[in-house]
Write a protein that holds these residues in place. Structure first.
Motif, mmCIF file in Angstrom:
data_model
loop_
_atom_site.group_PDB
_atom_site.id
_atom_site.type_symbol
_atom_site.label_atom_id
_atom_site.label_comp_id
_atom_site.label_asym_id
_atom_site.label_seq_id
_atom_site.Cartn_x
_atom_site.Cartn_y
_atom_site.Cartn_z
ATOM 1 N N PHE A 1 -3.884 0.964 12.016
ATOM 2 C CA PHE A 1 -4.354 1.366 10.554
ATOM 3 C C PHE A 1 -3.987 2.918 10.073
ATOM 4 O O PHE A 1 -3.789 3.063 9.206
ATOM 5 C CB PHE A 1 -5.962 0.995 10.404
ATOM 6 C CG PHE A 1 -6.601 1.522 9.271
ATOM 7 C CD1 PHE A 1 -6.302 0.693 8.083
ATOM 8 C CD2 PHE A 1 -7.442 2.696 9.102
ATOM 9 C CE1 PHE A 1 -6.819 1.070 7.039
ATOM 10 C CE2 PHE A 1 -7.742 3.136 7.953
ATOM 11 C CZ PHE A 1 -7.701 2.275 6.639
ATOM 12 N N ALA A 2 -4.316 3.638 11.387
ATOM 13 C CA ALA A 2 -3.948 5.179 10.974
ATOM 14 C C ALA A 2 -2.646 5.354 10.673
ATOM 15 O O ALA A 2 -2.440 6.406 9.564
ATOM 16 C CB ALA A 2 -4.153 5.872 12.474
ATOM 17 N N GLU A 3 -1.493 4.615 11.207
ATOM 18 C CA GLU A 3 -0.116 4.962 10.708
ATOM 19 C C GLU A 3 0.049 4.300 9.233
ATOM 20 O O GLU A 3 0.590 5.206 8.531
ATOM 21 C CB GLU A 3 0.643 4.015 11.597
ATOM 22 C CG GLU A 3 0.860 4.789 13.104
ATOM 23 C CD GLU A 3 1.622 3.554 13.886
ATOM 24 O OE1 GLU A 3 2.010 3.874 15.165
ATOM 25 O OE2 GLU A 3 1.631 2.322 13.747
ATOM 26 N N GLU A 4 -0.601 3.214 8.926
ATOM 27 C CA GLU A 4 -0.439 2.822 7.703
ATOM 28 C C GLU A 4 -1.249 3.509 6.627
ATOM 29 O O GLU A 4 -0.654 3.721 5.431
ATOM 30 C CB GLU A 4 -0.974 1.394 7.710
ATOM 31 C CG GLU A 4 -0.024 0.300 8.466
ATOM 32 C CD GLU A 4 -0.293 -1.007 8.285
ATOM 33 O OE1 GLU A 4 0.269 -1.807 7.604
ATOM 34 O OE2 GLU A 4 -1.678 -1.515 8.847
ATOM 35 N N LEU A 5 -2.358 3.995 6.977
ATOM 36 C CA LEU A 5 -3.087 4.736 6.134
ATOM 37 C C LEU A 5 -2.385 6.278 5.864
ATOM 38 O O LEU A 5 -2.349 6.829 4.646
ATOM 39 C CB LEU A 5 -4.575 5.240 6.694
ATOM 40 C CG LEU A 5 -5.477 6.045 5.966
ATOM 41 C CD1 LEU A 5 -5.874 5.041 4.580
ATOM 42 C CD2 LEU A 5 -6.759 6.520 6.473
ATOM 43 N N ARG A 6 -1.379 6.826 7.018
ATOM 44 C CA ARG A 6 -0.948 7.829 6.663
ATOM 45 C C ARG A 6 0.514 7.614 5.604
ATOM 46 O O ARG A 6 0.475 8.581 4.597
ATOM 47 C CB ARG A 6 -0.339 8.502 8.170
ATOM 48 C CG ARG A 6 -1.277 9.310 8.734
ATOM 49 C CD ARG A 6 -0.454 10.001 9.772
ATOM 50 N NE ARG A 6 0.316 9.201 10.975
ATOM 51 C CZ ARG A 6 -0.344 8.736 11.976
ATOM 52 N NH1 ARG A 6 -1.614 9.132 12.191
ATOM 53 N NH2 ARG A 6 0.367 7.944 12.638
ATOM 54 N N ALA A 7 0.937 6.632 5.715
ATOM 55 C CA ALA A 7 1.825 6.024 4.808
ATOM 56 C C ALA A 7 1.272 6.086 3.227
ATOM 57 O O ALA A 7 1.970 6.812 2.383
ATOM 58 C CB ALA A 7 2.499 4.702 5.052
ATOM 59 N N LEU A 8 0.139 5.656 3.187
ATOM 60 C CA LEU A 8 -0.636 5.506 1.679
ATOM 61 C C LEU A 8 -0.851 7.401 1.614
ATOM 62 O O LEU A 8 -0.430 7.575 0.177
ATOM 63 C CB LEU A 8 -1.763 4.825 1.763
ATOM 64 C CG LEU A 8 -2.579 4.474 0.617
ATOM 65 C CD1 LEU A 8 -3.525 3.398 0.924
ATOM 66 C CD2 LEU A 8 -3.294 5.722 0.012
ATOM 67 N N ALA A 9 -1.104 7.744 2.502
ATOM 68 C CA ALA A 9 -1.633 9.460 2.138
ATOM 69 C C ALA A 9 -0.419 10.050 1.593
ATOM 70 O O ALA A 9 -0.525 11.112 0.869
ATOM 71 C CB ALA A 9 -2.356 10.007 3.128
ATOM 72 N N ASP A 10 0.771 9.799 2.084
ATOM 73 C CA ASP A 10 1.993 10.539 1.736
ATOM 74 C C ASP A 10 2.360 10.423 0.044
ATOM 75 O O ASP A 10 3.290 11.073 -0.057
ATOM 76 C CB ASP A 10 3.218 10.097 2.745
ATOM 77 C CG ASP A 10 2.985 10.774 4.190
ATOM 78 O OD1 ASP A 10 2.040 11.661 4.355
ATOM 79 O OD2 ASP A 10 3.571 10.159 5.053
ATOM 80 N N THR A 11 1.665 9.239 -0.453
ATOM 81 C CA THR A 11 2.191 9.306 -1.952
ATOM 82 C C THR A 11 1.747 10.458 -2.590
ATOM 83 O O THR A 11 0.364 10.945 -2.567
ATOM 84 C CB THR A 11 1.604 7.817 -2.286
ATOM 85 O OG1 THR A 11 1.808 6.690 -1.318
ATOM 86 C CG2 THR A 11 2.019 7.528 -3.744
ATOM 87 N N ALA A 12 2.585 11.073 -3.550
ATOM 88 C CA ALA A 12 2.222 11.980 -4.383
ATOM 89 C C ALA A 12 1.230 11.032 -5.599
ATOM 90 O O ALA A 12 1.511 10.091 -5.871
ATOM 91 C CB ALA A 12 3.293 12.426 -5.385
ATOM 92 N N ASP A 13 0.227 12.328 -6.010
ATOM 93 C CA ASP A 13 -0.428 11.603 -7.093
ATOM 94 C C ASP A 13 0.340 11.025 -8.275
ATOM 95 O O ASP A 13 -0.052 10.206 -8.940
ATOM 96 C CB ASP A 13 -1.507 12.819 -7.708
ATOM 97 C CG ASP A 13 -2.583 12.870 -6.806
ATOM 98 O OD1 ASP A 13 -2.910 12.211 -6.045
ATOM 99 O OD2 ASP A 13 -3.478 13.859 -7.061
ATOM 100 N N ALA A 14 1.228 11.641 -8.863
ATOM 101 C CA ALA A 14 2.105 11.373 -9.790
ATOM 102 C C ALA A 14 2.771 10.091 -9.857
ATOM 103 O O ALA A 14 2.593 9.106 -10.765
ATOM 104 C CB ALA A 14 3.146 12.484 -10.162
ATOM 105 N N GLU A 15 3.047 9.822 -8.579
ATOM 106 C CA GLU A 15 3.780 8.500 -8.097
ATOM 107 C C GLU A 15 2.594 7.492 -8.150
ATOM 108 O O GLU A 15 3.129 6.380 -8.658
ATOM 109 C CB GLU A 15 4.538 8.434 -6.693
ATOM 110 C CG GLU A 15 5.104 7.313 -6.341
ATOM 111 C CD GLU A 15 5.986 7.415 -4.943
ATOM 112 O OE1 GLU A 15 6.155 6.314 -4.373
ATOM 113 O OE2 GLU A 15 5.799 8.496 -4.239
ATOM 114 N N ALA A 16 1.631 7.526 -7.505
ATOM 115 C CA ALA A 16 0.698 6.673 -7.572
ATOM 116 C C ALA A 16 0.152 6.204 -8.938
ATOM 117 O O ALA A 16 0.034 5.122 -9.377
ATOM 118 C CB ALA A 16 -0.452 7.067 -6.618
#
Length: 331
Positions: free
Chosen positions: A101-116
């Motif tokens: 889960f930590a790995e997948e959460l980091r991938a989510l967190a790497d998203t820029a606000d504008a992209e999300a």
């Protein structure tokens, strides 16, 4: 994504897939996929499965206590997870064979606000809630997703993982006996293997998507429909599918207390799980007990006339006798 996530951001009805990509596909157990399925259930805009409704009865009150008055949580859930839609950044395909889960959460967190924000806004038929236009969108989404994982999914994760692994075993055994059509047909609503390199993802009339050269992943969840997902440039595609019903229903797997006292808790669990025929490998995955332990208990149940076995393709399946059915029947 429209039906890409419950389809994801693009809409697709047909994938063209090479033989090599199909042969190299793999099943992956994803903690994030199961957490997002829980987010969708909390949002209330997607159908729920029987196991999710039982889960909601337990976890919806504390979720409302923590997030009901939060100015971000519900607008985010109702906008980023809509009917036939989940924003792409929430459902990135895992990049490892056994993601944490930590790995997948980091991938989510790497998203820029504008992209999300752009992914949330895609095909949105109403104005974006003002709170989602504020800085820190992804950080607040990470906080919400992490809370749902830690408080509602992680405590039950060992059991869920065993359920998913047993589902994967069952589908892999089906592959050896009936080929990809036996595995893919009905994996999720509207999905069918059409042959000639064509995989129908859903029944919507959208242009086909060519995924030749892409890695294909299959991810089980307890949700009732699933979704599909990919990241551009599209070298990994994922199909999230509903875990087989009898595996995902926790109530169907609880042995009667009297039966556990009579024949022992592990044998009672094994006998209860044989409501539908299963292989030893499936029983090992479901129970979490070792192969030798499960095999020994099966031998005792065979000798007692409570189960029988038969061959199905390359697998040996165990099933209950009438006496076993009578003993395992709920009281």
């Amino acid at each position: 994504m429209l039906e890409r996530n419950i389809g994801g951001g693009s809409t697709v009805g047909l994938w063209r897939i090479s033989t090599d990509a199909l042969a190299g596909s793999r099943f992956v157990v994803s903690p994030m996929a199961e957490t997002v399925a829980g987010l969708a259930a909390f949002g209330g805009q997607h159908p729920t499965s029987a196991s999710q409704r039982e889960w909601l009865a337990t976890h919806l009150p504390p979720f409302r206590d923590r997030w009901g008055a939060d100015p971000f949580a519900l607008p985010f859930l109702h906008t980023a997870i809509r009917p036939r839609w989940i924003a792409d950044f929430l459902v990135k395909p895992p990049r490892t064979a056994a993601p944490t889960f930590a790995e997948e959460l980091r991938a989510l967190a790497d998203t820029a606000d504008a992209e999300a924000r752009a992914q949330i806004a895609e095909d949105l038929d109403r104005p974006m809630p003002p709170v989602l236009l504020e800085p820190g969108l992804v950080g607040r989404a990470v906080e919400l997703v992490d809370w749902v994982w830690r408080h509602t999914v992680e405590p039950d994760w060992p059991r869920r993982r065993r359920v998913f692994e047993a589902d994967i075993v069952a589908r892999t055994e089906r592959l050896s006996g009936g080929g990809w059509a036996a595995v893919l047909d009905g994996m999720r609503p509207g999905m069918r293997w059409l042959g000639d390199g064509r995989l129908q993802i859903n029944t919507y009339d959208y242009p086909p998507r060519d995924i030749t050269g892409s890695r294909l992943l299959f991810l089980p969840t307890t949700g009732p429909r699933g979704w599909v997902a990919w990241e551009e440039p599209g070298d990994v595609h994922a199909i999230v599918y509903p875990c087989t019903g009898w595996l995902a229903d926790p109530g169907a797997r609880r042995p009667p207390a009297a039966l556990a006292r009579l024949i022992g808790p592990v044998r009672a669990e094994v006998l209860t799980l044989l409501a539908a025929p299963k292989s030893t490998t499936q029983l090992v995955a479901l129970t979490g007990h070792g192969l030798g332990s499960v095999g020994g208990h099966l031998r005792v149940l065979l000798d007692a006339g409570l189960v029988r076995r038969r061959r199905s393709g390359r697998s040996v399946l165990y099933y209950r006798t009438p006496l076993g059915e009578a003993l395992a029947a709920p009281r």
